[in-house]
Write an enzyme that holds these catalytic residues in place. Structure first.
Site, PDB file in Angstrom:
ATOM      1  N   MET A  11       1.415   7.397  -8.158  1.00  0.00           N
ATOM      2  CA  MET A  11       1.818   6.370  -7.188  1.00  0.00           C
ATOM      3  C   MET A  11       1.400   4.998  -7.700  1.00  0.00           C
ATOM      4  O   MET A  11       0.311   4.822  -8.239  1.00  0.00           O
ATOM      5  CB  MET A  11       1.159   6.635  -5.855  1.00  0.00           C
ATOM      6  CG  MET A  11       1.640   7.921  -5.259  1.00  0.00           C
ATOM      7  SD  MET A  11       2.045   7.699  -3.560  1.00  0.00           S
ATOM      8  CE  MET A  11       2.669   9.331  -3.183  1.00  0.00           C
ATOM      9  N   LEU A  55       0.813  -1.217   0.000  1.00  0.00           N
ATOM     10  CA  LEU A  55       0.000   0.000   0.000  1.00  0.00           C
ATOM     11  C   LEU A  55       0.850   1.272   0.000  1.00  0.00           C
ATOM     12  O   LEU A  55       1.878   1.353   0.663  1.00  0.00           O
ATOM     13  CB  LEU A  55      -0.916   0.000   1.225  1.00  0.00           C
ATOM     14  CG  LEU A  55      -1.862  -1.212   1.335  1.00  0.00           C
ATOM     15  CD1 LEU A  55      -2.701  -1.120   2.606  1.00  0.00           C
ATOM     16  CD2 LEU A  55      -2.761  -1.337   0.105  1.00  0.00           C
ATOM     17  N   HIS A  70      -3.537   4.290  -2.213  1.00  0.00           N
ATOM     18  CA  HIS A  70      -4.491   3.365  -1.585  1.00  0.00           C
ATOM     19  C   HIS A  70      -5.108   4.002  -0.331  1.00  0.00           C
ATOM     20  O   HIS A  70      -6.308   3.869  -0.078  1.00  0.00           O
ATOM     21  CB  HIS A  70      -3.781   2.078  -1.142  1.00  0.00           C
ATOM     22  CG  HIS A  70      -3.222   1.255  -2.250  1.00  0.00           C
ATOM     23  ND1 HIS A  70      -1.877   1.060  -2.438  1.00  0.00           N
ATOM     24  CD2 HIS A  70      -3.838   0.552  -3.241  1.00  0.00           C
ATOM     25  CE1 HIS A  70      -1.669   0.268  -3.481  1.00  0.00           C
ATOM     26  NE2 HIS A  70      -2.847  -0.042  -3.998  1.00  0.00           N
ATOM     27  N   GLN A 114      -9.471   0.118 -16.055  1.00  0.00           N
ATOM     28  CA  GLN A 114     -10.042  -0.782 -15.044  1.00  0.00           C
ATOM     29  C   GLN A 114     -11.288  -0.166 -14.410  1.00  0.00           C
ATOM     30  O   GLN A 114     -12.318  -0.831 -14.236  1.00  0.00           O
ATOM     31  CB  GLN A 114      -8.983  -1.068 -13.975  1.00  0.00           C
ATOM     32  CG  GLN A 114      -9.516  -1.753 -12.724  1.00  0.00           C
ATOM     33  CD  GLN A 114      -8.415  -2.115 -11.752  1.00  0.00           C
ATOM     34  OE1 GLN A 114      -7.714  -3.082 -11.954  1.00  0.00           O
ATOM     35  NE2 GLN A 114      -8.266  -1.359 -10.670  1.00  0.00           N
ATOM     36  N   LYS A 168      -6.056   6.235 -11.644  1.00  0.00           N
ATOM     37  CA  LYS A 168      -4.797   5.890 -12.333  1.00  0.00           C
ATOM     38  C   LYS A 168      -5.031   4.700 -13.261  1.00  0.00           C
ATOM     39  O   LYS A 168      -4.553   4.670 -14.375  1.00  0.00           O
ATOM     40  CB  LYS A 168      -3.709   5.565 -11.326  1.00  0.00           C
ATOM     41  CG  LYS A 168      -2.350   5.567 -11.964  1.00  0.00           C
ATOM     42  CD  LYS A 168      -1.405   4.674 -11.251  1.00  0.00           C
ATOM     43  CE  LYS A 168      -1.071   3.541 -12.151  1.00  0.00           C
ATOM     44  NZ  LYS A 168      -0.649   2.349 -11.499  1.00  0.00           N
ATOM     45  N   ASP A 169      -5.810   3.725 -12.774  1.00  0.00           N
ATOM     46  CA  ASP A 169      -6.173   2.567 -13.601  1.00  0.00           C
ATOM     47  C   ASP A 169      -7.506   2.886 -14.276  1.00  0.00           C
ATOM     48  O   ASP A 169      -8.545   2.304 -13.949  1.00  0.00           O
ATOM     49  CB  ASP A 169      -6.280   1.311 -12.723  1.00  0.00           C
ATOM     50  CG  ASP A 169      -4.938   0.949 -12.122  1.00  0.00           C
ATOM     51  OD1 ASP A 169      -4.057   0.517 -12.872  1.00  0.00           O
ATOM     52  OD2 ASP A 169      -4.770   1.137 -10.909  1.00  0.00           O
ATOM     53  N   SER A 229       2.360   0.555  -6.792  1.00  0.00           N
ATOM     54  CA  SER A 229       3.175  -0.389  -6.020  1.00  0.00           C
ATOM     55  C   SER A 229       4.410  -0.795  -6.818  1.00  0.00           C
ATOM     56  O   SER A 229       5.455  -1.101  -6.252  1.00  0.00           O
ATOM     57  CB  SER A 229       2.355  -1.631  -5.670  1.00  0.00           C
ATOM     58  OG  SER A 229       1.181  -1.240  -5.007  1.00  0.00           O
ATOM     59  N   ARG A 230       4.290  -0.805  -8.146  1.00  0.00           N
ATOM     60  CA  ARG A 230       5.413  -1.248  -8.974  1.00  0.00           C
ATOM     61  C   ARG A 230       6.512  -0.184  -9.099  1.00  0.00           C
ATOM     62  O   ARG A 230       7.583  -0.480  -9.616  1.00  0.00           O
ATOM     63  CB  ARG A 230       4.923  -1.672 -10.369  1.00  0.00           C
ATOM     64  CG  ARG A 230       4.145  -2.988 -10.352  1.00  0.00           C
ATOM     65  CD  ARG A 230       3.847  -3.489 -11.749  1.00  0.00           C
ATOM     66  NE  ARG A 230       3.283  -4.818 -11.776  1.00  0.00           N
ATOM     67  CZ  ARG A 230       1.977  -5.096 -11.950  1.00  0.00           C
ATOM     68  NH1 ARG A 230       1.104  -4.122 -12.098  1.00  0.00           N
ATOM     69  NH2 ARG A 230       1.558  -6.351 -11.973  1.00  0.00           N
TER      70      ARG A 230
HETATM   71  O1  PAF Z   1      -6.186  -2.217  -8.954  1.00  0.00           O
HETATM   72  C1  PAF Z   1      -5.864  -3.236  -8.327  1.00  0.00           C
HETATM   73  O2  PAF Z   1      -5.065  -3.181  -7.369  1.00  0.00           O
HETATM   74  C2  PAF Z   1      -6.449  -4.575  -8.718  1.00  0.00           C
HETATM   75  O3  PAF Z   1      -6.581  -4.682 -10.103  1.00  0.00           O
HETATM   76  C3  PAF Z   1      -7.779  -4.899  -8.010  1.00  0.00           C
HETATM   77  C4  PAF Z   1      -8.878  -3.918  -8.408  1.00  0.00           C
HETATM   78  C5  PAF Z   1      -7.569  -4.857  -6.499  1.00  0.00           C
HETATM   79  C6  PAF Z   1      -8.236  -6.301  -8.404  1.00  0.00           C
HETATM   80  O4  PAF Z   1      -7.297  -7.260  -8.045  1.00  0.00           O
END
Ligand code: PAF
Length: 284
Positions: A186, A33, A37, A155, A151-152, A188-189
């Site tokens: 930001m 995190l 997050h 998604q 950011k995503d 995690s990678r």
């Molecule tokens: O964005 C993420 O961290 C992931 O794709 C999620 C939404 C937790 C699903 O695993």
């Protein structure tokens, strides 16, 4: 903060909250995190009575050859951060708990309007993995609201579309991207970046911002903008995958002069794949 690993234990707690008439938020994460997050948790606390954060490194959203095994994991630190941020409950299931029959034959969700373009074209199967785990988490927690970072962006749209198409009784709430002082989104990678790559990484957002400025200042040739973005990324030392100007509402190809645009990019720096985006109309 309570912490549970089993679905039954989670359901016991959440059902008590429901009986008490409380509004429940879910913040799904894969752990490791960062401030982005924790901002999701902060927003959740502001719009719900109870906040569940999940941590699950979802094997079925990693494509063959990706970093599932090496993905950063920091369970103790994550748990401390969530408690400090004010989350009520941490759900951290094992792979066996969520995939008791194994991952292979798992029923999967498809969102055909959005799962094959942009990142989906380079990571085949990734979004089916995301949509599937998010559906499972929705079914387990049954939240009133679920929060996802901008950011995503792909998604976020895909989950919104899935929830709408399948009449899922959950409100999907977008949360703005949290950035480092130099503009790097930001992620995690980011922890994988070498010192030299970390120095270059903020160029991704700068190049997106330059493109947004050009479009805002009446550049209507989006194909030229995209080609310039790809070239600027390569010149900066990235290996770009895509740099696309899209309709913000559904990622389709915009007509010349249209408003409501988002520019999205994905690019590799060494072994690290970075993504970012910018909404043209919000840029100042
Ligand atoms: O964005 C993420 O961290 C992931 O794709 C999620 C939404 C937790 C699903 O695993």
């Amino acid at each position: 903060m309570q912490s549970v690993q089993h679905i039954a234990a989670l359901r016991d707690i959440v059902s008590q909250w429901r009986i008490a008439g409380q509004r429940v938020a879910l913040v799904p994460t894969m752990g490791a995190l960062h401030a982005g997050h924790l901002y999701l948790v902060k927003r959740a606390l502001a719009i719900a009575n109870r906040t569940v954060a999940s941590i699950f490194v979802n094997p079925i959203q990693f494509v063959v050859g990706e970093d599932y095994e090496a993905y950063p994991r920091a369970p103790d630190e994550d748990s401390r951060k969530l408690a400090d941020a004010g989350a009520d409950l941490l759900f951290a299931p094992s792979v066996d708990e969520l995939f008791p029959g194994g991952c292979e034959g798992q029923t999967r969700m498809m969102v055909p309007s959005l799962d094959h373009v942009l990142c989906g074209a380079f990571r085949p199967g990734h979004f089916a993995g995301v949509a599937t785990i998010v559906t499972k988490l929705f079914n387990i927690v049954q939240p009133d609201v679920a929060l996802f970072g901008e950011k995503d962006y792909q998604q976020l749209l895909l989950i919104k579309r899935m929830a709408k198409d399948l009449c899922m009784p959950v409100e999907i709430v977008p949360v703005p991207t949290v950035r480092e002082h130099d503009g790097l989104a930001m992620s995690s990678r980011n922890s994988y970046l070498s010192e030299e790559e970390r120095r270059i990484a903020p160029r991704l957002f700068e190049i997106l911002r330059d493109a947004a400025t050009r479009i805002r200042d009446s550049e209507a040739d989006y194909a030229r903008c995209e080609a310039m973005g790809m070239r600027d990324l390569a010149d900066a030392g990235f290996r770009p995958e895509y740099f696309k100007v899209c309709r913000a509402e559904d990622l389709s190809v915009p007509k010349e002069g249209e408003t409501g645009l988002v520019i999205l990019a994905a690019a590799w720096l060494g072994k690290v794949r970075l993504i970012d985006n910018i909404a043209v109309q919000y840029y100042r």
